[in-house]
Design a protein around this motif. Structure first.
Motif, PDB file in Angstrom:
ATOM      1  N   TYR A 183      -1.341   9.137   6.683  1.00  0.00           N
ATOM      2  CA  TYR A 183      -1.013   8.227   5.588  1.00  0.00           C
ATOM      3  C   TYR A 183      -2.256   7.506   5.071  1.00  0.00           C
ATOM      4  O   TYR A 183      -3.268   7.425   5.759  1.00  0.00           O
ATOM      5  N   THR A 184      -2.122   6.971   3.858  1.00  0.00           N
ATOM      6  CA  THR A 184      -3.229   6.207   3.271  1.00  0.00           C
ATOM      7  C   THR A 184      -3.612   5.022   4.144  1.00  0.00           C
ATOM      8  O   THR A 184      -4.758   4.604   4.158  1.00  0.00           O
ATOM      9  N   PRO A 187       1.759   2.713   7.817  1.00  0.00           N
ATOM     10  CA  PRO A 187       2.939   2.262   7.060  1.00  0.00           C
ATOM     11  C   PRO A 187       3.620   1.041   7.681  1.00  0.00           C
ATOM     12  O   PRO A 187       4.383   0.363   7.001  1.00  0.00           O
ATOM     13  N   VAL A 190       1.541  -1.526   5.705  1.00  0.00           N
ATOM     14  CA  VAL A 190       1.765  -1.406   4.261  1.00  0.00           C
ATOM     15  C   VAL A 190       2.913  -0.417   4.028  1.00  0.00           C
ATOM     16  O   VAL A 190       2.719   0.790   4.087  1.00  0.00           O
ATOM     17  N   GLU A 192       4.222   0.597   1.463  1.00  0.00           N
ATOM     18  CA  GLU A 192       4.001   1.491   0.314  1.00  0.00           C
ATOM     19  C   GLU A 192       3.007   2.606   0.629  1.00  0.00           C
ATOM     20  O   GLU A 192       2.679   3.401  -0.253  1.00  0.00           O
ATOM     21  N   ALA A 193       2.491   2.654   1.849  1.00  0.00           N
ATOM     22  CA  ALA A 193       1.513   3.691   2.202  1.00  0.00           C
ATOM     23  C   ALA A 193       2.085   5.069   1.890  1.00  0.00           C
ATOM     24  O   ALA A 193       3.275   5.306   2.038  1.00  0.00           O
ATOM     25  N   LYS A 194       1.197   5.964   1.423  1.00  0.00           N
ATOM     26  CA  LYS A 194       1.653   7.292   1.006  1.00  0.00           C
ATOM     27  C   LYS A 194       1.108   8.360   1.950  1.00  0.00           C
ATOM     28  O   LYS A 194      -0.013   8.249   2.438  1.00  0.00           O
ATOM     29  N   ARG A 409      -3.584  -4.797   3.226  1.00  0.00           N
ATOM     30  CA  ARG A 409      -2.669  -4.759   2.074  1.00  0.00           C
ATOM     31  C   ARG A 409      -3.433  -4.958   0.757  1.00  0.00           C
ATOM     32  O   ARG A 409      -3.196  -4.250  -0.217  1.00  0.00           O
ATOM     33  N   HIS A 412      -5.428  -1.770  -0.015  1.00  0.00           N
ATOM     34  CA  HIS A 412      -4.536  -0.672  -0.375  1.00  0.00           C
ATOM     35  C   HIS A 412      -4.147  -0.791  -1.846  1.00  0.00           C
ATOM     36  O   HIS A 412      -4.115   0.187  -2.588  1.00  0.00           O
ATOM     37  N   LYS A 413      -3.898  -2.036  -2.272  1.00  0.00           N
ATOM     38  CA  LYS A 413      -3.517  -2.300  -3.641  1.00  0.00           C
ATOM     39  C   LYS A 413      -4.721  -2.142  -4.577  1.00  0.00           C
ATOM     40  O   LYS A 413      -4.626  -1.494  -5.629  1.00  0.00           O
ATOM     41  N   ASP A 418      -1.148   3.000  -3.389  1.00  0.00           N
ATOM     42  CA  ASP A 418       0.313   3.078  -3.434  1.00  0.00           C
ATOM     43  C   ASP A 418       0.795   3.918  -4.611  1.00  0.00           C
ATOM     44  O   ASP A 418       1.964   4.206  -4.734  1.00  0.00           O
ATOM     45  N   GLN A 419      -0.147   4.294  -5.493  1.00  0.00           N
ATOM     46  CA  GLN A 419       0.270   5.055  -6.678  1.00  0.00           C
ATOM     47  C   GLN A 419      -0.012   6.549  -6.561  1.00  0.00           C
ATOM     48  O   GLN A 419       0.186   7.280  -7.500  1.00  0.00           O
TER      49      GLN A 419
END
Ligand code: ASP
Ligand code: MG
Length: 420
Positions: A183-184, A187, A190, A192-194, A409, A412-413, A418-419
Motif C-alpha cells: 500500500y501507499t 492503511p 491512513v 485512504e491508502a491505496k 497523514r 499522504h495527502k 489517496d487519488q
C-alpha cells in the motif's frame, strides 16, 4: 507450463481449515498446468510460542551454543506446517512431498538465528516436479557447513521462497499474505491508502528497510540480485477465483522503469518507531572525529542510520545519529566508556521518543522540489523536524514520535496518494 513458487505466511497457515484452503489454491494452480513449489511459514504464533519456551528456561543467554538450539527449536514450526500442507495436498488428490531445508539442501552460513543462504541444490525438488508432484519446502531454514540446522531471522520464509524461486528460475514467486498487496502507506494509519499495482524493486527495498513490514528486507535484496519476479497478494480471496485473475492481483515488484508509464513522483510513505537518537555534544571539530565516534559503534556491530554533524562554533561541534532502539542503551554506554574520554567531548544525550517518516519514489530522481513539498506539509501541521536524510529515491525526517501519524497523514495527502 511454468514453474511457480507460492509462499504462505503464518496467518494463512493458522488452522487446519486454512491449510486446506492453501491446498485447494495450490491444486488450482497445479491443475492449470503449472509446476508448483510451496514454501509455508510456521502456523501463526508458533515461532513465538517456541522461542517463548526457550526464554522461560534461559531468559537472557547469549552464546553460540544457545543460538544453535534456538534454531533447532524454531525450525520445527515450518517442518510441521510443511508436512501438513503436503498431507492436505494429498487429500486434494495430488501427489505431494515436503522437505525440510536440510533435506533439499538449502545451504547457509553458520550465523544461527540470522543465517544467510549460500546455495540451493534444486536436483531433488526438480526430480519430484518432473514426476508430477507438488513440492513443499520449509521456509525460514537451512543447514550450515557443519550440518547444523540454521534459521534466517524472523520473517525469513519470504527469503526462502525468493531464494528457491531464484535457484529454480521460477517464472514468478507469489507471496501470499494477510494483506492484498503493498500500500501507499499503512492503511491502519491512513484509511485512504491505496494498493499499488506495481512498485519498482528499488522502491520496495526502501519501503521494506524504512519500516513497511510486508516483506522481509532480505527477500527483496535477493529478488533484486537475481531478478526474481515477485508478487505480493492476499491469501484471503476466495480459493476458487479464476487462476488468471489471481495471477494479476496484488502488487507486482518490477525491475524496469516503464518510460511510457506516468509514474507518481512519490509512491509511498514509510515510517518506523524503531529508532533512537543520540548526540555527542561539544566534540572538537577536527579531522577523524566521525570515524572516532562511529568507528567504535560499528566495532560493536551496531547499525547507524541518519547522521548529522552541526556547524562548529569555537572549534566545537555536536554530532548526532540514530540507532535501532534496542541498541540505544548499549550505544550510550559505549560512548560514555570509550569515546567521551578519548575525545574530551562534553556530554552524550539521547532521545528514544522519535520516529522516522520517509517519502519514497523513483520519480524523485527526475523532479525537483519534492523534499521542500514534504517540509512544507510538515510545517503546516506544526511538526518540528529534528534530522533529515536523503538518497536518490527517498527523503526521511526524524520527528517526535507523538506526531508520526499526523505526519504520515499529512504527507499522504500532500502527495495525493489517496487519488492514485
Ligand atoms: N516463522 C518464522 C517467523 O515467524 C518465519 C516466517 O514466518 O517467515 O519469523
Ligand atoms: Mg511474514
Amino acid at each position: 507450463m511454468a514453474l511457480i513458487v507460492h509462499k504462505y505466511g503464518g496467518t494463512s497457515m493458522g488452522s487446519p481449515e486454512r491449510i486446506k484452503n492453501v491446498a485447494k489454491r495450490v491444486a488450482k494452480w497445479a491443475r492449470a498446468g503449472h509446476q508448483m513449489v510451496v514454501v509455508p511459514s510456521a502456523m501463526s504464533g508458533e515461532t513465538n510460542r517456541l522461542l517463548g519456551l526457550a526464554k522461560e528456561l534461559a531468559p537472557s543467554r547469549v552464546s553460540t551454543a544457545y543460538h544453535r538450539e534456538l534454531d533447532m527449536l524454531a525450525a520445527t514450526g515450518e517442518q510441521a506446517s510443511s508436512a501438513l500442507v503436503a498431507i492436505a495436498m494429498q487429500a486434494e488428490g495430488l501427489e505431494s512431498v515436503s522437505y525440510a531445508g536440510w533435506q533439499v539442501p538449502v545451504r547457509t552460513d553458520s550465523s544461527f538465528t540470522k543465517a544467510r543462504i549460500e546455495s540451493i541444490d534444486d536436483k531433488r525438488v526438480r526430480a519430484d516436479l518432473d514426476a508430477g508432484k507438488v513440492v513443499i519446502v520449509t521456509g525460514f531454514q537451512g543447514i550450515d557447513p557443519d550440518g547444523n540446522i540454521t534459521t534466517l531471522g524472523r520473517g525469513g520464509s519470504d527469503t526462502s521462497a525468493v531464494a528457491i524461486a531464484a535457484a529454480m528460475k521460477a517464472a514468478e514467486c507469489l507471496i501470499y499474505t494477510d494483506v492484498d498487496g503493498v500500500y501507499t502507506t499503512d492503511p491502519r494509519v491512513v484509511p485512504e491508502a491505496k494498493r499499488l499495482t506495481t512498485l519498482s524493486f528499488e522502491e520496495m527495498l526502501e519501503m521494506a528497510s524504512l519500516g513497511s513490514k510486508v516483506l522481509q528486507i532480505r527477500s527483496v535484496e535477493f529478488a533484486g540480485k537475481y531478478k526474481v519476479p515477485l508478487r505480493v497478494l492476499s491469501s484471503f480471496t476466495p480459493v476458487d477465483i479464476d487462476v488468471n485473475e489471481e495471477a494479476v492481483s496484488g502488487t507486482l515488484i518490477t525491475f524496469e522503469e516503464d518510460e511510457k508509464m506516468e509514474k507518481a513522483v512519490v509512491s509511498g510513505i514509510a515510517f518506523t518507531r524503531d529508532e533512537a537518537k543520540i548526540s555527542v555534544l561539544g566534540v572538537p571539530d577536527t579531522p577523524g572525529i566521525a570515524y572516532q565516534i562511529l568507528g567504535e559503534v560499528a566495532e560493536a556491530n551496531i547499525d547507524v542510520d541518519v547522521i548529522i554533524q552541526n556547524l562548529s562554533k569555537d572549534g566545537k561541534t555536536d554530532f548526532s545519529f540514530t540507532v535501532n532502539r534496542n541498541d540505544y542503551q548499549r550505544t550510550i554506554d559505549l560512548l560514555k566508556d570509550k569515546v567521551l574520554p578519548k575525545l574530551g567531548a562534553q556530554e552524550v544525550v539521547g532521545d528514544t521518543k522519535i520516529a522516522k517518516v520517509s517519502i519514497v519514489g523513483i520519480g524523485m530522481r527526475s523532479h525537483v522540489g519534492v523534499a521542500s513539498k514534504m517540509f512544507r506539509a510538515l510545517s503546516e501541521e506544526g511538526i518540528n523536524i529534528k534530522m533529515i536524510s536523503t538518497s536518490e529515491i527517498k527523503t526521511s525526517v526524524v520527528i517526535d514520535e507523538k506526531y508520526v501519524e499526523l505526519a504520515v497523514r499529512a504527507l499522504h495527502k500532500a502527495f495525493e496518494l489517496d487519488q492514485a
